[in-house]
Design an enzyme around this catalytic site. Structure first.
Site, mmCIF file in Angstrom:
data_model
loop_
_atom_site.group_PDB
_atom_site.id
_atom_site.type_symbol
_atom_site.label_atom_id
_atom_site.label_comp_id
_atom_site.label_asym_id
_atom_site.label_seq_id
_atom_site.Cartn_x
_atom_site.Cartn_y
_atom_site.Cartn_z
ATOM 1 N N HIS A 183 0.848 -1.202 0.000
ATOM 2 C CA HIS A 183 0.000 0.000 0.000
ATOM 3 C C HIS A 183 0.877 1.243 0.000
ATOM 4 C CE1 HIS A 183 -3.158 2.789 0.698
ATOM 5 N NE2 HIS A 183 -4.044 1.921 1.140
ATOM 6 N N GLU A 218 -12.028 -2.651 -4.131
ATOM 7 C CA GLU A 218 -12.001 -1.186 -3.996
ATOM 8 C C GLU A 218 -11.241 -0.544 -5.159
ATOM 9 O OE1 GLU A 218 -12.131 -1.044 0.753
ATOM 10 O OE2 GLU A 218 -10.098 -1.340 0.031
ATOM 11 N N GLU A 270 -14.539 5.575 -2.687
ATOM 12 C CA GLU A 270 -14.176 5.594 -1.268
ATOM 13 C C GLU A 270 -13.812 6.994 -0.814
ATOM 14 O OE1 GLU A 270 -11.272 2.641 -0.066
ATOM 15 O OE2 GLU A 270 -10.834 3.732 1.779
ATOM 16 N N CYS A 329 -10.181 4.037 8.318
ATOM 17 C CA CYS A 329 -9.311 4.934 7.555
ATOM 18 C C CYS A 329 -9.983 6.246 7.173
ATOM 19 C CB CYS A 329 -8.788 4.230 6.311
ATOM 20 S SG CYS A 329 -10.066 3.435 5.323
#
Lengths: 653, 653
Positions: B195, B307, B323, B398
């Site tokens: 990530h 996602e 998102e 998050c």
């Protein structure tokens, strides 16, 4: 009519509340055509490869380890045992359809032996638990698939006994079923498998053995559903199809395959217990699901995420899931509803699903498979992991064996009998024989051609009724029927069949000529993802547009059929496709996209396309797509703006 | 102009290849309006709740356990440490925006202390690994998020030092960064975090400290991407944004937040190293992503599954992911491109994303949050787990802290400076002060009103340039500009700004009147999921239609705007919404659906809707939706068939 021949996959008991009954094994012999080709490639390619892969991937070995006959660690998915038993079921129907085959029989005997030896003395059998998690027996039913695996074991055991008379695996299945009943019957364990499947299997085992406790256990599993017995999943109770009881739920939600397998069990239980309320609830869900959650190809499951049904009218062509297993399960469900009600709409959906989603799931060689059956592939797509092109096999190998067991038993779905006579459900070229002396030959090039000729080869000396399903897409005024050479009325009865009552003589013929002219199909205006588009169908076949067939220099996404010309057919060969294929040609405008900079939104003139040319767009049967290249494909094309949107009917107050 | 005040979130070095520079902290004080309300609720509600939840969910405790100050097991997601540091960053910008706050400062000091004591002597810091998997240090970078967590630690450390002058957390961050450099620099570990996030953080740390090795390490991480260093994931290398190098990739694919965070780092590296090729590659991807993969609301990520970004033109309104974190990350990226290029289109997207996706992510009370920002909610929806209504918090927490850190630092994004003068980027009511003696007051009720009045309160005695961004939606001929009371030309320069060069005097005013009349917006014809629909926008605000605002008895899904009437505005109160709201009313037909039985496909007359009445459809700003009930919502409504589809321009050869 009495049931004498060994039964096929579904054999309602004598007491079952059904209007129609399937023919026994050997009651329908498929003699050619498209279905014959599917059976051939399944026999020659798919099943041998499946057998080989079950061994080479270590799937059988898991059971050998559980049997103490091999060393090693468990490999594959938790529920890998079901791959073994589904392939065994496919082998069984294969033997039934094509007769003895030493290699397949040897496989069946050998694998059944491994399963037998892997089974614990109390009837328990699951190589994942036995090898990898021995202290977790029934501890994780939400995800372990232990009962699901029994379901496939039972179906394989029943199939092998029916197809070959070898009851060795059936005995294993019965011990497992007895064990399940002992563990889970009322007062025992309160659990429920996260993945339905055992319900329909237990009912079939009851039908095959007469042992009532299997039916009771299936009924209990059905009733438990929707009350939280399946446990907790971070994907929600809807994923487990445990969110609402089968008596009250009004539509299908959650994981499509789970929901559909459950419905097969619901209808089975309803049929065998005469529970009309339960049957009505399943029909209500079928109606809702067909009206709101079914792709043109018969596909079910609008979402990749959790392989789920979407909301009502959520039917995206590109990101729909339409899992191959869901199509098989949908056929199981519709078939059982057809038997229960005798209404042709259920057979219509069986046919649509068979000729489109199931047929497209396998390539023309029988050695590559779709897990996901999308209705659109964009150029330069980045498909989700289970999307994309067909693949030789899957780590989660549920789909190819499922298709193989369906295709092997395809004859089972071609015709039914009732007290009055015989119903033709699918128009396969076939020889049909009932238990009471009717023998028919069906000659047809259907679905490529709409003419179906039924010859009565043998008949009892009393009158009986021949019923021919009139598919919803063949309008009566475009359909012809003749009986013994004389034109007959094309007026379906209230269940959707053309009925011919007659004292038949050998040699009598009935000719049905269905309208397989290409037709343009429009989506209901509530289907957001398909608004303003048009598709082509022909008989039971959905067509699609592949980039490879379009005029040079024309991008598929710019093609916009005008929708007001009559499409034409053209029979032609194309490298990569078997034999000549009936393509459909139709007039289309080519849209000239405005240059694209910035966001793809704006005032009308900035976003409306210009129409720059008229060309011929070419469509190919959907089930043949992705056999030539990995290019773009669409079932639904935008309608040319030159011809406006839907023609509005204005009802002013 | 020189940089004297402490910097905000992004502070390019003196040598950076940027056209524009942000103002220092305190350079923009938001004085009210919608942005002021967002800041208020963030300060009063969101941040205090976040602080409380970080403690009550055990997230801080993980670090206390790692520090040896508490007992217990690790709780939450692997990367829970980042929730702590993101809230700390939010606290920092909060203090910068609103001045001293004893409780927040105490929190900052206490949490920084825990992080400090949890850090290993070699600089390593990750409570998941330290508590739950001590032998897995850097062993699972594909999923562990260890470097990702450093990224947020670094950003928090920099923010706290810039905002409060307290460099205790910065010291922790530097030790972590030094450790990362020691471990991963050329010749060291070859890994890469699954990530991205550390890249942009390391560049900012370089900017803040002058330590070149941080920039070099960021550049190395950027260059490694696309070469398989992130490891193997069953979601594919595209999920890890490791499928193609940053220099050659032409569009964004895979996990949206990962891809967007990486781009922020790419632009940072390009700016600080003067790498024009790298910058050009990021701009190319921005252009492609905006043209093909961006929702009307600025949302990014078309798929719930993983996602992820979808294919080009795959932009479903219902199942899009969009998102909240992706919106924040997109603003980070566009802002950096704005600084690098000085081109207004990047600020246009910042504004669109801010006023729509980011603004909608939080309810009007500041205590419920969307993770997913859909553009449509069907009646009786069965949303995927992260869909549905706003929730008080998330196990994967998050998003809310991400919004809090953005809103706290919102002033940072309002204006920039260049060698020539000052640029107004967002039209927030504010007091603006540069480091070299310019003080401006911006008075406006924007975005509800289009009038923006800038008063020069203080000015150097030499001429300088005031530049006002002209948003793409405000056509020059519908925009008015006056300077010191005299009308001025509305002609944007090649970068999209209205330029006023002048020797300013205190008291001089500039008035900009943008066109915030409601406008109808159409999708590009390639957007399959939006074909034949229409949306309403007003200034930077996307509007949406909630069921609750429609005429009684009219189902939202049956509303079809005619598209040829001028929409009107109506300022009204509605229980559940704060103060009066500017609604947009427009004429719409009500579609009368044909009865639905069987499949939702058929010949045109069976599927075309009838138009049964004309009513007024009412739209509300998208950012206010889901504050009154959980009813249906649509941004895009079908265009009435009475008015045909897009008006085709026919170009015959």
């Amino acid at each position: 009519m009495t049931q004498l021949k060994p039964a096929g996959p579904v054999a309602p008991s004598a007491a079952a509340a059904v209007r129609l009954r399937p023919l026994g094994l050997g009651g329908v012999r498929v003699t050619g055509g498209l279905a014959g080709e599917w059976q051939r490639r399944t026999r020659d390619v798919t099943v041998p490869r499946a057998v080989e892969l079950i061994v080479s991937t270590g799937t059988l070995r898991n059971l050998e380890i559980a049997a103490g006959e091999a060393e090693g660690v468990f490999r594959g998915m938790h529920f890998a045992d079901s791959d073994v038993t589904k392939v065994l079921e496919a082998v069984a129907w294969q033997l039934a359809a094509h007769g003895p085959d030493a290699a397949l029989e040897e496989t069946a005997v050998r694998w059944a032996g491994v399963l037998e030896r892997a089974q614990r003395p109390d009837g328990y059998l699951n190589s994942w638990i036995q090898v990898a998690a021995p202290d977790r027996r029934y501890a994780d039913l939400v995800s372990s698939h232990e009962l699901y695996c029994y379901g496939h074991l039972i179906q394989a055991g029943v199939a092998l006994d029916r197809a070959t008379g070898n009851d060795r695996l059936l005995a294993v299945a019965r011990r497992a079923a007895d064990h399940v009943v002992a563990e889970f019957r009322r007062g025992g364990r309160a659990g429920l498998d996260g993945h339905p499947e055992i319900e329909t299997a237990l009912v079939e085992l009851y039908r095959h053995t007469g042992e009532r406790s299997y039916l009771d256990q299936a009924a209990q599993f059905v009733e438990r559903r929707g009350h939280g017995f399946a446990g907790e999943s971070d994907r929600g109770s809807v994923y487990l199809v445990d969110h609402e009881p089968a008596r009250t739920a009004t539509t299908l939600n959650g994981h499509a395959v789970r929901a559909l397998y459950l419905e097969a069990g619901v209808v089975d239980v309803a049929a065998e217990t005469g529970d009309t309320e339960l049957l009505a609830a399943s029909i209500r869900r079928w109606d809702d699901t067909v009206a709101h959650k079914t792709a043109l190809t018969g596909g079910h499951g609008s979402r990749h995420l959790f392989e789920a049904f979407g909301d009502r009218d959520e039917l995206p062509p590109d990101q729909s899931y339409n899992e191959t297993c869901a199509a098989v399960a949908s056929i199981h469900w519709s078939w059982r509803l057809l038997l229960a009600t005798g209404e042709s709409r259920f057979a219509d959906l069986v046919e649509r699903t068979l000729y489109n989603t199931v047929a497209a799931s396998t390539n023309v060689h029988g050695d590559r498979f779709f897990y996901v059956n999308a209705l659109q592939r964009r150029p330069d797509a980045t498909p989700p992991p289970k999307g994309g092109r067909r693949r030789p096999w899957f780590r989660c190998a549920c789909c190819p064996p499922n298709v193989a067991r369906l295709i092997g038993s395809l004859g089972h779905y071609a015709a039914t009998t009732s007290d009055d006579g015989v119903q033709l459900q699918l128009f396969l070229p076939a020889e049909i024989e009932t238990n009471d002396g009717v023998r028919l030959t069906v000659a047809t090039a259907y679905p490529d051609d709409g003419r179906i000729r039924v010859t009565v080869d043998q008949t009892p000396t009393r009158p009986w009724r021949l019923e021919l399903r009139l598919p919803a897409w063949s309008a009566p005024d475009h359909t012809a029927l003749s009986v013994a050479g004389a034109p007959a009325d094309v007026r379906p009865d209230e269940r959707g069949y053309l009925v011919v009552d007659r004292l038949w003589r050998p040699g009598d013929t009935v000719e049905l000529d269905l309208d397989v002219a290409p037709r343009l199909t429009y989506p209901h205006h509530r289907l957001d993802a398909l608004r303003g588009t048009i598709a082509v169908e022909r008989g039971p076949l959905v067509y699609c547009f592949e980039q490879i067939d379009q005029p040079a220099g024309v991008t598929l996404d710019d093609l916009a059929p005008t929708g007001d010309d009559t499409p034409t057919t053209r029979r032609e060969s194309s490298p990569g496709l078997p034999g000549p294929v009936t393509f459909v040609d139709l007039a289309a405008d080519v849209l000239a996209a405005r240059p694209r900079t910035g966001l793809p939104y704006g005032a009308a003139p900035a976003t409306d396309p210009a129409v720059r040319a008229r060309v011929v767009a070419r469509a190919v049967p959907y089930h043949l797509w992705d056999n030539r290249d990995g290019g773009a494909m669409r079932v639904w094309l935008p309608r040319s703006p030159r011809h406006g949107a839907a023609s509005a009917t204005v009802i002013e107050p």
